[in-house]
Enzyme design. Structure first.
Site, PDB file in Angstrom:
ATOM      1  N   LYS A 140       0.850  -1.192   0.000  1.00  0.00           N
ATOM      2  CA  LYS A 140       0.000   0.000   0.000  1.00  0.00           C
ATOM      3  C   LYS A 140       0.885   1.240   0.000  1.00  0.00           C
ATOM      4  CE  LYS A 140      -2.733   1.254   3.629  1.00  0.00           C
ATOM      5  NZ  LYS A 140      -4.008   1.363   4.353  1.00  0.00           N
TER       6      LYS A 140
HETATM    7  C1  R5P Z   1      -3.755   4.058   8.704  1.00  0.00           C
HETATM    8  O1  R5P Z   1      -4.413   4.283   9.695  1.00  0.00           O
HETATM    9  C2  R5P Z   1      -4.091   2.943   7.884  1.00  0.00           C
HETATM   10  O2  R5P Z   1      -3.037   2.298   7.245  1.00  0.00           O
HETATM   11  C3  R5P Z   1      -5.196   3.227   6.901  1.00  0.00           C
HETATM   12  O3  R5P Z   1      -5.713   1.977   6.608  1.00  0.00           O
HETATM   13  C4  R5P Z   1      -4.780   3.905   5.608  1.00  0.00           C
HETATM   14  O4  R5P Z   1      -4.180   5.136   5.834  1.00  0.00           O
HETATM   15  C5  R5P Z   1      -5.949   4.026   4.632  1.00  0.00           C
HETATM   16  O5  R5P Z   1      -6.901   4.880   5.124  1.00  0.00           O
HETATM   17  P1  R5P Z   1      -7.142   6.329   4.505  1.00  0.00           P
HETATM   18  O6  R5P Z   1      -7.710   6.126   3.134  1.00  0.00           O
HETATM   19  O7  R5P Z   1      -8.093   6.982   5.434  1.00  0.00           O
HETATM   20  O8  R5P Z   1      -5.812   7.023   4.424  1.00  0.00           O
END
Ligand code: R5P
Length: 304
Positions: free
Chosen positions: A203
Site C-alpha cells: 500500500k
Molecule cells: C492508517 O491508519 C491505515 O493504514 C489506513 O488503513 C490507511 O491510511 C488508509 O486509510 P485512509 O484512506 O483513510 O488514508
C-alpha cells in the site's frame, strides 16, 4: 459402501485436449503455493484484477476517528460494496458480523499512538490468531527514513516469514514519518524495499508526479490509501489517476466513511476501480445514489 460389482472403467479422458496451466493473474505472485494464490484471488477481483479495500483500522493508533466512532453504524452498511475489509482484530471480533464473507486483511501491528513516535511499532497479532480469524492477508507498516525504520522493517520481515509458513500473504503499508517528503522518489524507495523483502502487495500513497514510475518499479501490485478527506470528485480523480498509472486498487478509508454518503461513495469508487469509470461519470453515479435515484444499490455492487 461402494458397490464393487458396478465399478465402471473411465472412458472420457479428453485425449488430445491438453490440461491448461493458467498463469496466476496477480502481478509478481505467479510462483506461490495454492493457499497463497487462493487468498490473493479473494482480495483481487478475478475479472478486473483490481480491488476495493475498505480501510477502517485507524483506531489502532488514533482512537475514535471521525466516521469510525461507531463501526457498527458507519462501516457495517458498507460491507456489501467492498471487496476486502482492512481492520484490526478488535474491530473484527467486536463489531463485524462473521456472516460477512468478504476477505479480511488484518492489521497486525500496533504499540504506538498519535501522542508518541508513530514509527515505533511492534507486531501485535500472533499468526495463530490471524488463522483463527480466517485472514486473507496480514499487514504491517514500514516507516522508511523514520526514527524506528529498522524496527518497522524487521516487523515486516517477521510477518512475511510467519505468513509464508501458513500460506497467508502479507501486504506492506508504507507509513510516512512526519518529516518525510511525500514524493515519487520516497514511495519508489519504500514500495520497492517492501517488495524485495517479500511483501505480496504494497500500500502506497498516490503522488501527482511520477506515480507511474513507482508502480513500474514495484514488482508486486500497489494499492493506494486515500489519505485525508477530499471533495468526492477529487478523491475519485485520485483513484482514477492512480489506477490509470498502474495501481491495482484502493485501500481507502476516510474518503469513503467521512463522505456525506458513504454507501454512495464506495459504489462510485468501485465503479472507477472495476469498470474504469471516468471521475465525472463516477461523481454522477455518487450524486444519483445520494439522491436515491438508483433504487437498487446492492445490484450495482453485485455486478462489479
Ligand atoms: C492508517 O491508519 C491505515 O493504514 C489506513 O488503513 C490507511 O491510511 C488508509 O486509510 P485512509 O484512506 O483513510 O488514508
Amino acid at each position: 459402501m461402494a458397490d464393487k460389482d458396478d465399478i465402471r472403467e473411465g472412458k472420457d479422458f479428453g485425449i488430445g485436449i491438453p490440461q491448461e496451466n493458467r498463469p496466476f493473474f496477480v502481478k509478481g505472485n505467479g510462483a506461490l503455493d495454492w493457499g497463497m494464490q487462493n487468498r490473493l484471488a479473494r482480495i483481487f477481483n478475478l475479472v478486473s484484477g483490481r480491488t476495493v479495500m475498505l480501510a477502517f483500522d485507524h483506531g489502532y493508533f488514533q482512537g475514535p476517528t471521525t466516521g469510525l466512532e461507531r463501526i457498527d453504524l458507519g462501516i457495517v452498511p458498507l460491507i456489501p460494496y467492498a471487496d476486502v475489509l482492512m481492520c484490526t482484530r478488535g474491530a473484527l471480533r467486536s463489531v463485524i458480523p462473521p456472516s460477512a464473507t468478504k476477505a479480511v486483511v488484518l492489521r497486525c501491528s500496533g504499540g504506538q499512538s498519535i501522542l508518541t513516535e508513530l514509527s515505533r511499532e511492534a507486531i501485535a497479532v500472533d499468526i495463530e490468531d490471524a488463522i483463527r480469524l480466517n485472514a486473507a492477508a496480514i499487514t504491517t507498516q514500514i516507516y522508511i527514513g523514520a526514527e524506528y525504520e529498522h524496527q518497522s522493517i524487521r516487523n515486516l520481515i517477521q510477518l512475511i516469514d510467519t505468513g509464508n509458513r501458513y500460506g497467508i500473504p502479507t501486504m506492506a503499508v508504507t507509513g510516512v514519518g512526519a518529516e518525510m517528503k511525500r514524493d515519487a522518489r520516497y514511495f519508489g524507495l519504500a514500495t520497492r524495499i517492501a517488495a524485495e523483502l517479500g511483501a505480496h502487495y504494497v500500500k502506497s500513497y498516490f503522488v501527482e508526479e511520477g506515480f507511474e514510475r513507482v508502480c513500474a518499479g514495484c514488482p508486486v501490485p500497489i494499492v493506494i490509501a486515500g489519505g485525508k478527506k477530499l471533495p468526492e470528485l477529487d478523491a475519485l480523480t485520485m483513484a482514477y489517476q492512480a489506477l490509470d498509472q498502474g495501481a491495482a486498487g484502493v485501500d481507502m478509508g476516510r474518503n469513503i466513511f467521512q463522505s456525506d454518503d458513504p454507501v454512495a461513495m464506495i459504489q462510485a469508487v468501485a465503479a472507477v476501480v472495476h469498470k474504469k469509470e471516468k471521475p465525472g461519470k463516477a461523481l454522477q453515479l455518487y450524486q444519483q445514489l445520494k439522491a436515491g435515484n438508483v433504487p437498487d444499490r446492492s445490484r450495482l455492487a453485485r455486478s462489479s
